[in-house]
Write a protein that holds these residues in place. Structure first.
Motif, PDB file in Angstrom:
ATOM      1  N   VAL A 139     -23.055   8.448  19.032  1.00 38.45           N
ATOM      2  CA  VAL A 139     -22.843   7.327  19.962  1.00 38.45           C
ATOM      3  C   VAL A 139     -22.695   7.773  21.404  1.00 38.45           C
ATOM      4  N   ASP A 140     -22.690   9.086  21.647  1.00 38.32           N
ATOM      5  CA  ASP A 140     -22.497   9.566  23.019  1.00 38.32           C
ATOM      6  C   ASP A 140     -23.825   9.629  23.763  1.00 38.32           C
ATOM      7  N   ARG A 141     -24.093   8.593  24.535  1.00 39.41           N
ATOM      8  CA  ARG A 141     -25.235   8.601  25.447  1.00 39.41           C
ATOM      9  C   ARG A 141     -24.725   8.379  26.872  1.00 39.41           C
ATOM     10  N   THR A 142     -23.526   8.876  27.115  1.00 46.87           N
ATOM     11  CA  THR A 142     -22.929   8.729  28.439  1.00 46.87           C
ATOM     12  C   THR A 142     -23.696   9.550  29.468  1.00 46.87           C
ATOM     13  N   PRO A 156     -19.627  13.231  32.892  1.00 46.83           N
ATOM     14  CA  PRO A 156     -18.637  13.966  32.088  1.00 46.83           C
ATOM     15  C   PRO A 156     -17.372  13.157  31.825  1.00 46.83           C
ATOM     16  N   MET A 157     -16.903  12.384  32.836  1.00 47.70           N
ATOM     17  CA  MET A 157     -15.663  11.621  32.580  1.00 47.70           C
ATOM     18  C   MET A 157     -15.924  10.485  31.598  1.00 47.70           C
ATOM     19  N   GLY A 158     -17.152   9.958  31.582  1.00 50.00           N
ATOM     20  CA  GLY A 158     -17.500   8.971  30.565  1.00 50.00           C
ATOM     21  C   GLY A 158     -17.492   9.580  29.172  1.00 50.00           C
ATOM     22  N   ALA A 159     -18.011  10.809  29.053  1.00 49.82           N
ATOM     23  CA  ALA A 159     -18.014  11.495  27.752  1.00 49.82           C
ATOM     24  C   ALA A 159     -16.592  11.735  27.267  1.00 49.82           C
ATOM     25  N   ARG A 160     -15.694  12.116  28.190  1.00 45.06           N
ATOM     26  CA  ARG A 160     -14.306  12.351  27.786  1.00 45.06           C
ATOM     27  C   ARG A 160     -13.638  11.049  27.351  1.00 45.06           C
ATOM     28  N   MET A 161     -13.908   9.950  28.057  1.00 40.98           N
ATOM     29  CA  MET A 161     -13.309   8.669  27.678  1.00 40.98           C
ATOM     30  C   MET A 161     -13.858   8.188  26.344  1.00 40.98           C
ATOM     31  N   LEU A 162     -15.140   8.387  26.090  1.00 46.62           N
ATOM     32  CA  LEU A 162     -15.718   7.971  24.815  1.00 46.62           C
ATOM     33  C   LEU A 162     -15.067   8.736  23.665  1.00 46.62           C
ATOM     34  N   ARG A 163     -14.832  10.018  23.862  1.00 48.64           N
ATOM     35  CA  ARG A 163     -14.144  10.808  22.832  1.00 48.64           C
ATOM     36  C   ARG A 163     -12.758  10.208  22.568  1.00 48.64           C
ATOM     37  N   TRP A 164     -12.069   9.795  23.626  1.00 53.25           N
ATOM     38  CA  TRP A 164     -10.754   9.167  23.473  1.00 53.25           C
ATOM     39  C   TRP A 164     -10.873   7.874  22.673  1.00 53.25           C
ATOM     40  N   TRP A 165     -11.873   7.068  22.971  1.00 57.75           N
ATOM     41  CA  TRP A 165     -12.071   5.811  22.242  1.00 57.75           C
ATOM     42  C   TRP A 165     -12.334   6.070  20.760  1.00 57.75           C
ATOM     43  N   VAL A 166     -13.146   7.077  20.457  1.00 58.43           N
ATOM     44  CA  VAL A 166     -13.448   7.390  19.054  1.00 58.43           C
ATOM     45  C   VAL A 166     -12.174   7.774  18.305  1.00 58.43           C
ATOM     46  N   LEU A 167     -11.316   8.558  18.936  1.00 54.07           N
ATOM     47  CA  LEU A 167     -10.106   9.041  18.268  1.00 54.07           C
ATOM     48  C   LEU A 167      -8.934   8.068  18.387  1.00 54.07           C
ATOM     49  N   HIS A 168      -9.087   7.017  19.179  1.00 51.17           N
ATOM     50  CA  HIS A 168      -8.008   6.038  19.367  1.00 51.17           C
ATOM     51  C   HIS A 168      -8.563   4.618  19.265  1.00 51.17           C
ATOM     52  N   PRO A 169      -9.096   4.215  18.116  1.00 52.55           N
ATOM     53  CA  PRO A 169      -9.567   2.828  17.970  1.00 52.55           C
ATOM     54  C   PRO A 169      -8.411   1.851  18.133  1.00 52.55           C
ATOM     55  N   ARG A 170      -8.715   0.668  18.626  1.00 51.28           N
ATOM     56  CA  ARG A 170      -7.667  -0.295  18.966  1.00 51.28           C
ATOM     57  C   ARG A 170      -7.252  -1.116  17.741  1.00 51.28           C
ATOM     58  N   VAL A 171      -6.035  -1.638  17.782  1.00 50.13           N
ATOM     59  CA  VAL A 171      -5.571  -2.528  16.726  1.00 50.13           C
ATOM     60  C   VAL A 171      -5.204  -3.911  17.282  1.00 50.13           C
ATOM     61  N   ASP A 172      -5.373  -4.101  18.600  1.00 49.72           N
ATOM     62  CA  ASP A 172      -5.148  -5.418  19.177  1.00 49.72           C
ATOM     63  C   ASP A 172      -6.488  -6.118  19.347  1.00 49.72           C
ATOM     64  N   ALA A 173      -6.610  -7.253  18.682  1.00 48.50           N
ATOM     65  CA  ALA A 173      -7.895  -7.951  18.624  1.00 48.50           C
ATOM     66  C   ALA A 173      -8.395  -8.352  20.009  1.00 48.50           C
ATOM     67  N   ALA A 174      -7.495  -8.751  20.903  1.00 45.20           N
ATOM     68  CA  ALA A 174      -7.923  -9.198  22.236  1.00 45.20           C
ATOM     69  C   ALA A 174      -8.636  -8.078  22.988  1.00 45.20           C
ATOM     70  N   GLU A 175      -8.113  -6.869  22.896  1.00 46.14           N
ATOM     71  CA  GLU A 175      -8.750  -5.733  23.569  1.00 46.14           C
ATOM     72  C   GLU A 175     -10.110  -5.430  22.943  1.00 46.14           C
TER      73      GLU A 175
END
Length: 861
Positions: A287-290, A293-312
């Motif tokens: 899924v990394d087509r950023t 570099p800062m986009g790639a780092r944020m995407l890695r964070w999103w992959v390892l920290h999926p959200r549990v609040d539906a609104a977000e």
């Protein structure tokens, strides 16, 4: 040596890179260790009364290469520089430690990976069950603070993957052995730097506030304050030049992100493949087509920290959907971002006064690329994109100042000259004209001297040792004028200078020295002035990073045929024609067989059967990855998907051991299963593969059965349980919300064809022998296995002796023993069964009782 001893006494646990001219030198024990670790030549040096001491060294220009090797080895390095000009120093040049380099505090480009953060974390116990955790990426200034349950600490560290932990000796004793754990470098610090009062003062001083409430801290946040303050104290130790680029810490209070345990991150191959090596694909790599570099780092964070609040989740989905549909906007955004570079780390280097002229010129170009983005996003209806548009400050004033100051193509280092643009400073321009006039005069000297002397081969040259010279070959030595002064003799020529040439050379040298000094001062002033804009740069870089991530997810969705899932707060999970996002990229798209999976109140537990190699594990991972992608805010690989918000995703897939920790394969399996049963809730998604395979058949079946019942009756989680135990296919007859499914195969002669398709119902056999034959087992072994299987199946159905001492070796032609029959309705037998106290019965008593029943079943007294 006195200087070195003073430095070493303050940094006893570090290798001291001690600057001496063009080299960094190691002495004494550092020389011996540095030579061993870096493959250097170990020599010695006489130091007067101290006698000969061990000596080794590395060229200053190769510093980054040697630092990278030491950091990878988990070592600390103290860089001790000459901090005054040798030409102006009185006595020995003064030296000071200007930087400590550790695995968690690296700032050198050669030591940083563009696509991932480098975290240093401090941990503080918060009572018996909690841990205050503060994590900092020094290269970007990003902070993350959270309170972690003690039993979740290992999973949190596995997800964060810090390079270094700052802890007290007492806290370190509660962590696993670092050698067995294979974890980050442990840095032990005294208790006093974790004291609440000192930590509070450190935070207030760093961020210039009178109260920590302004930073979002609350009265009960003692553990977080202690951890953050101690981390700040440690970072100041490593960065004497300053840490003015640190952003305000982000405090994660409620559980807004899904806690992914270590085994789920590993089993789903989110960021690292199960089998390390080239070509290993992961969810992140797919899924990394950023573009940044800062986009790639944020995407890695999103992959390892999926959200549990539906609104977000919905807000992210809306942004991805808009860019998915608006191809022109998506391509415009990605084209602009492709040339932005790493704004976040440039901001970090600017805040620590490390930014080079070339990096600041790159910053100006990046800001020019960002400037039109708000206008491009002006028509976007997604609220998240509107928010990013408002956050995209193009810093036009900063860009204009940089463009006005810096040359179009400045050098990497200030000392190389040509950093500042003509017209930026009048004094600098005048010095350059003086220098250029002298250089022009010297350049024209060759033609004049040739004409004056009649020596057609006369040359004017320059080198760094001898300066400017007039070179005449020996053949023309008789024509050399009297005012030429010999400077150097070569094999075929003589080099001379004249008083006039010397005068102009001094003008050039003086002008160069003054230019270099003035440029260094002016550039330093520029860099310090721009350091005040670091917070604006950081806000813009985070907005750019998120825009990059959203555009990347939209690009993947468009290119790979993903759909927007319906994410809801209920229970039901319904995936139509779902695909494994990683596996499908490793084969032709049309070759992957999609499958439907449905879990709801009436089918909470699916018992998934089928042979080895049929694809059961792929189905499990596929469901887990689709759920995780949806909670990232991404589209998913399916024709249609309706997914609930899961509080946790648990996976137990495959077999492994941990011999370093003294755990067998079965112990690891049971430990992981235990963690699932204790941690799962009705809102969790549980994916199990082959529970109970590491022990005897009856033990394994019993454990697998009991685990399934517990998940169904006690936990209530949505569960898919892949197994070879066909006994478990009886569970749907006993548990109302359990269902059987199987991965279909077809037999063609002695071969099996794997159809990779899910169907309702259980599989009737495992086809293990056919798979063994496909794996290349000798044919006689395969044939004998078939005989034994037929024997065992006959024994099982007829109630024979089983695979005991004789059964494994009995010829296949021998008839099975007589059928054993026990009438469970017989009153005497029922009474006997009721009287048995299984908990108090010894193994021998149980065996004797069983033997008596066998004899009665055979009709013997």
């Amino acid at each position: 040596m006195q200087q070195w001893r003073d430095v070493k006494s303050r940094h006893p646990d570090a290798l001291v890179f001690f600057r001496v001219g063009d080299f960094y030198e190691f002495f004494n024990q550092d020389a011996e260790e540095g030579a061993r670790l870096l493959g250097l030549t170990l020599t010695s040096r006489n130091n007067g009364s101290a006698g000969d001491v061990p000596l080794a060294g590395v060229p200053a220009k190769a510093l980054d290469d040697y630092l990278a090797r030491l950091v990878r080895l988990g070592r600390r390095v103290a860089i001790c520089e000459q901090v005054e000009d040798p030409a102006e120093a009185k006595g020995i040049v003064r030296r000071e430690v200007v930087e400590m380099v550790t695995p968690g505090t690296v700032l050198h480009d050669a030591l940083l990976e563009p696509a991932r953060n480098v975290w240093v974390a401090a941990l503080v116990a918060d009572g018996a069950h909690g841990v205050g955790a503060a994590a900092l990426d020094l290269s970007t200034g990003q902070w993350e603070l959270s309170l972690v349950a003690r039993d979740h600490l290992r999973s949190e560290l596995a997800r964060l993957q810090p390079a270094e932990l700052v802890v007290t000796e007492a806290f370190a004793a509660t962590l696993p052995d670092p050698e067995a754990d294979g974890g980050p470098l442990r840095t032990l610090r005294p208790e006093w730097i974790f004291h609440p009062d000192g930590a509070r003062e450190e935070l207030e001083r760093t961020f210039g506030v009178h109260s920590l409430e302004g930073l979002g801290f609350q009265e009960a946040d003692t553990a977080l304050i202690r951890a953050a303050g101690a981390l700040l104290h440690y970072v100041r130790e490593t960065q004497p030049a300053g840490i003015g680029h640190l952003a305000v810490p982000r405090i994660h209070r409620s559980r807004t992100v899904m806690l992914l345990d270590e085994m789920t991150v590993r089993n789903l191959e989110l960021v690292e493949p199960l089998r390390p090596g080239p070509g290993g694909a992961t969810l992140l790599s797919v899924v990394d087509r950023t573009c940044t570099p800062m986009g790639a780092r944020m995407l890695r964070w999103w992959v390892l920290h999926p959200r549990v609040d539906a609104a977000e989740i919905w807000a992210r989905q809306e942004a991805v959907a808009h860019l998915h549909e608006d191809t022109r906007l998506r391509e415009t955004v990605r084209d602009a971002l492709a040339k932005v570079g790493d704004l976040e780390r440039i901001a970090g280097r600017l805040g620590t006064e490390r930014a080079s002229p070339r990096e600041l010129r790159a910053l100006a170009r990046a800001l020019a690329r960002i400037e039109p983005l708000p206008d491009h996003l002006s028509g976007a209806s997604a609220p998240r994109l509107e928010g990013l548009r408002a956050a995209l400050d193009p810093l036009s004033d900063v860009r204009e100042r940089l463009e006005r100051a810096l040359a179009e193509d400045p050098p990497a280092q200030v000392g190389d000259g040509g950093v500042l643009r003509e017209g930026y400073d009048d004094e600098l321009d005048e010095l350059r004209r003086t220098r250029d006039g002298a250089v022009d005069f010297i350049a024209s000297l060759q033609a004049r001297e040739r004409a004056r002397t009649g020596i057609g081969s006369l040359k004017v040259g320059y080198n760094r040792v001898f300066g400017y010279y007039l070179e005449v070959t020996h053949a023309h030595s008789a024509k050399v004028p009297d005012d030429y002064v010999r400077k150097q003799t070569l094999a075929n020529a003589e080099r001379y200078f004249t008083p006039e040439l010397k005068q102009w050379e001094e003008k050039v040298a003086n002008a160069e020295d003054r230019i270099q000094s003035l440029e260094a001062r002016l550039f330093g002033e520029l860099r310090r002035a721009l350091a005040g804009e670091v917070p604006r740069l950081q806000r813009t870089s985070r907005a750019v990073a998120e825009l990059d991530v959203v555009a990347s997810l939209a690009e993947v969705a468009r290119a790979c045929g993903y759909v927007r899932p319906e994410v809801h707060t209920g229970f039901d999970l319904d995936i139509r024609a779902g695909r494994h996002p990683v596996v499908e990229t490793m084969m032709a798209r049309e070759d992957f067989i999609p499958n439907d999976v449905r879990l709801d109140d009436e089918r909470r537990v699916v018992i998934l059967t089928g042979p080895n190699m049929a694809g059961k594990s792929t189905v499990l991972r596929q469901v887990g990855l689709i759920q995780l992608l949806a909670q990232m805010g991404s589209f998913v690989p399916a024709d249609q998907a309706r997914l609930p918000v899961a509080d946790r995703i648990f996976t137990r897939v495959g077999a492994s051991d941990n011999l370093v920790r003294g755990q067998s394969t079965f112990m690891v399996e049971m430990t992981e299963t235990s963690a699932i049963l204790h941690g799962a809730s009705a809102a969790s998604l549980v994916l199990l593969d082959e529970i109970g395979r590491g022990t005897s058949t009856y033990d394994g079946v019993s454990i697998a059965w009991a685990v399934s019942e517990h998940l169904h009756e006690r936990v209530g989680a949505k569960t898919i349980f892949a197994t070879h135990y066909h006994e478990l296919t009886q569970l749907p007859d006993l548990l109302p919300a359990a269902r059987n499914m199987n991965v279909v195969v077809r037999e063609v002669g002695e071969d099996v064809v794997f159809l990779r398709r899910l169907e309702e119902g259980g599989a009737d056999r495992s086809y293990g022998i056919q798979v063994a034959r496909l794996a290349g087992l000798p044919l006689d072994v395969v044939a004998r296995a078939r005989e034994i299987l037929a024997d065992l199946e006959g024994t099982h159905t007829a109630g024979g002796e089983g695979l005991g001492r004789h059964g494994a070796h009995r010829p296949a032609s021998q008839a099975p023993p007589d059928q054993l029959v026990l009438d469970l309705a017989e009153p005497a037998l029922l009474a006997e069964l009721r009287s048995i106290d299984v908990e108090r019965m010894t193994p021998l008593e149980a065996l004797n009782l069983l033997g008596g029943w066998v004899e009665r079943a055979r009709g013997r007294p």
